[in-house]
Design an enzyme around this catalytic site. Structure first.
Site, PDB file in Angstrom:
ATOM      1  N   GLY A 132      43.976  40.174  36.504  1.00  0.00           N
ATOM      2  CA  GLY A 132      43.825  39.249  37.594  1.00  0.00           C
ATOM      3  C   GLY A 132      42.605  38.853  37.080  1.00  0.00           C
ATOM      4  O   GLY A 132      41.712  39.385  36.793  1.00  0.00           O
TER       5      GLY A 132
ATOM      6  N   ARG B  85      50.330  38.816  31.734  1.00  0.00           N
ATOM      7  CA  ARG B  85      51.088  40.345  31.787  1.00  0.00           C
ATOM      8  C   ARG B  85      51.633  40.749  30.415  1.00  0.00           C
ATOM      9  O   ARG B  85      52.483  40.116  30.040  1.00  0.00           O
ATOM     10  CB  ARG B  85      51.921  40.031  33.340  1.00  0.00           C
ATOM     11  CG  ARG B  85      51.113  39.896  34.598  1.00  0.00           C
ATOM     12  CD  ARG B  85      52.701  39.578  35.710  1.00  0.00           C
ATOM     13  NE  ARG B  85      51.815  39.000  36.890  1.00  0.00           N
ATOM     14  CZ  ARG B  85      50.702  39.759  37.770  1.00  0.00           C
ATOM     15  NH1 ARG B  85      50.979  41.318  37.234  1.00  0.00           N
ATOM     16  NH2 ARG B  85      50.293  39.938  38.741  1.00  0.00           N
TER      17      ARG B  85
ATOM     18  N   ASP C  38      39.318  42.851  43.992  1.00  0.00           N
ATOM     19  CA  ASP C  38      39.501  43.679  45.089  1.00  0.00           C
ATOM     20  C   ASP C  38      38.302  44.954  44.831  1.00  0.00           C
ATOM     21  O   ASP C  38      38.355  45.380  46.632  1.00  0.00           O
ATOM     22  CB  ASP C  38      40.871  44.414  44.392  1.00  0.00           C
ATOM     23  CG  ASP C  38      41.882  43.380  44.034  1.00  0.00           C
ATOM     24  OD1 ASP C  38      41.442  42.350  44.566  1.00  0.00           O
ATOM     25  OD2 ASP C  38      42.282  43.370  43.556  1.00  0.00           O
TER      26      ASP C  38
ATOM     27  N   ARG D 234      44.685  43.273  47.191  1.00  0.00           N
ATOM     28  CA  ARG D 234      46.058  44.324  46.817  1.00  0.00           C
ATOM     29  C   ARG D 234      45.754  45.286  47.892  1.00  0.00           C
ATOM     30  O   ARG D 234      45.928  45.150  49.103  1.00  0.00           O
ATOM     31  CB  ARG D 234      45.604  45.223  45.543  1.00  0.00           C
ATOM     32  CG  ARG D 234      45.893  44.034  44.564  1.00  0.00           C
ATOM     33  CD  ARG D 234      46.194  44.625  43.113  1.00  0.00           C
ATOM     34  NE  ARG D 234      45.547  45.947  43.157  1.00  0.00           N
ATOM     35  CZ  ARG D 234      46.052  46.320  41.899  1.00  0.00           C
ATOM     36  NH1 ARG D 234      47.295  46.520  42.077  1.00  0.00           N
ATOM     37  NH2 ARG D 234      46.340  48.240  42.317  1.00  0.00           N
TER      38      ARG D 234
END
Length: 319
Positions: A11, A72, A127, A171
Site C-alpha cells: 500500500g 500486488r 499502519d 490492518r
C-alpha cells in the site's frame, strides 16, 4: 557497490517519494548509479527497470503516493518468482536493493536476503506496524488526515447531538486509531490490541447520557471490525443510534507532513549507507529520534508493540 536499485511495494504511503528521492540522490552523491524498479516486485520480475538521474526525482518530495508505483505480486511469493527477480537484478548488474514498504514488502526483502543478495528494508506504511522502529513513513501524515476528518465530524456531531463511529485503517494494528483518538478527543477507542469489552463501552456511553452529554466520537480500528458492524452492536446493547464514517483510502493520500518528509529522507539515505558499508540483510528504523538498523529476518519474527500507556491515558482523559 556500483549500482543500487530501489522499489516501493504494498500500500502506498505519503513520504514514499521522499524516500525514493533520498535513495537516488544519496547514491548519485557517492558516485553510484541508481535504478528505479517500477510496480514493485511485479516490475522486478518483468524487468520494468530504468536508470534514474538526480532530475528524475526532482519536485517529488512533497507529493503523496509513489512515482515508482506499486502492485500486488503473488508470483513473488514463490521460489520461481524470486528467482526471476534475482535474474533481473543480475541482468541490470544491480549490486544492492532498497525496498520501501510494509510487512508484505519486508517479506519479499527477506526472501531476497535469504538468497544471498544485499537488500535493505525501509519502513513505509501508514499502519505503523513494522517492528524495530517507533514510526513508519506515512503514519504521521495519515494521522493528521484522520484528525482533520474527526474534527469536522465532531462539528456535525455537536450540531445534531449525535454519536459518530469513525472507522480508520491500520490492518491488524491499532496505532492509527489510538493516536487519532487521543489527539482528536474521542470518547471511546476500539483497537485490536485490547480485547473488546462491549459492556464497558455500553456503561461509558450511558453514563455520558446521564450527565447530559449530547454527542460522542468513537474511533474503531478496522482490525477489530467494520464501523457498521460496531454500530449494530452499540444499537443492540444501548438502543443508541449512531452514524458511521468510513475514511477509507483517503488516509493513504495527500502531501506528506514535514515529519514524514524528514523521516523518509533520513531512512532512505541510511539504507544507501548500509549498502555502501557492505551491510545487506538489514532494515532501518528510528528509535528515540536516532536511526537504527537490525536484521530483517529477525525483525519479522518480532511482535508489533503498541504503547498501552497512551491507551490508558485516552481512557482517563475521556471520562
Amino acid at each position: 557497490m556500483k549500482r543500487i536499485g530501489v522499489l516501493t511495494s504494498g500500500g502506498d504511503a505519503p513520504g514514499m517519494n521522499a524516500a525514493v528521492r533520498a535513495v537516488v540522490r544519496k547514491a548519485i552523491y557517492h558516485g553510484l548509479e541508481a535504478y528505479g524498479i517500477y510496480q514493485g516486485y511485479q516490475g522486478l520480475i518483468t524487468g520494468n527497470i530504468q536508470q534514474m538521474e538526480a532530475g528524475s526525482v526532482g519536485d517529488i518530495i512533497h507529493r503523496g503516493g509513489t512515482i515508482l508505483r506499486s502492485a500486488r505480486c503473488p508470483e513473488f511469493q514463490s521460489a520461481e518468482g524470486q528467482k526471476k527477480g534475482l535474474e533481473q537484478l543480475e541482468k541490470y548488474e544491480i549490486d544492492g536493493l532498497v525496498v520501501i514498504g510494509g510487512d508484505g514488502s519486508y517479506r519479499g526483502a527477506k526472501a531476497i536476503t535469504e538468497l544471498g543478495y544485499p537488500c535493505v528494508g525501509v519502513p513505509g506504511t501508514i499502519d505503523n506496524d513494522i517492528p524495530g522502529t517507533e514510526f513508519t513513513i506515512g503514519f504521521d501524515t495519515a494521522l493528521n488526515t484522520v484528525i482533520d476528518a474527526v474534527d469536522k465530524i465532531r462539528d456535525t456531531a455537536s450540531s445534531h447531538e449525535r454519536n459518530f463511529i469513525v472507522e480508520v485503517m491500520g490492518r491488524n494494528a491499532g496505532d492509527l486509531a489510538l493516536w487519532a483518538g487521543l489527539a482528536g478527543g474521542a470518547e471511546t477507542i476500539v483497537i485490536p490490541e485490547d480485547p473488546i469489552d462491549m459492556e464497558s463501552i455500553k456503561v461509558r456511553l450511558l453514563k455520558g447520557l446521564e450527565r447530559g452529554k449530547k454527542h460522542s466520537i468513537i474511533i474503531v480500528a478496522e482490525g477489530v471490525m467494520s464501523g457498521n458492524e460496531f454500530a449494530e452492536k452499540v444499537k443492540e446493547l444501548t438502543g443508541i443510534e449512531t452514524r458511521v464514517s468510513v475514511l477509507g483510502h483517503m488516509q493513504r493520500g495527500g502531501s506528506p507532513t514535514a515529519v514524514d518528509r524528514m523521516l523518509a529522507s533520513r531512512l532512505g539515505a541510511r539504507a544507501v549507507e548500509l549498502l555502501l558499508a557492505g551491510k545487506g540483510g538489514r532494515a532501518v528504523g528510528i528509535e528515540r529520534n536516532e536511526l537504527v538498523d537490525y536484521d530483517i529476518i529477525e525483525a519479522l519474527s518480532l511482535p508489533h508493540k503498541l504503547d498501552l500507556d497512551i491507551y490508558r491515558l485516552s481512557k482517563e482523559l475521556s471520562i
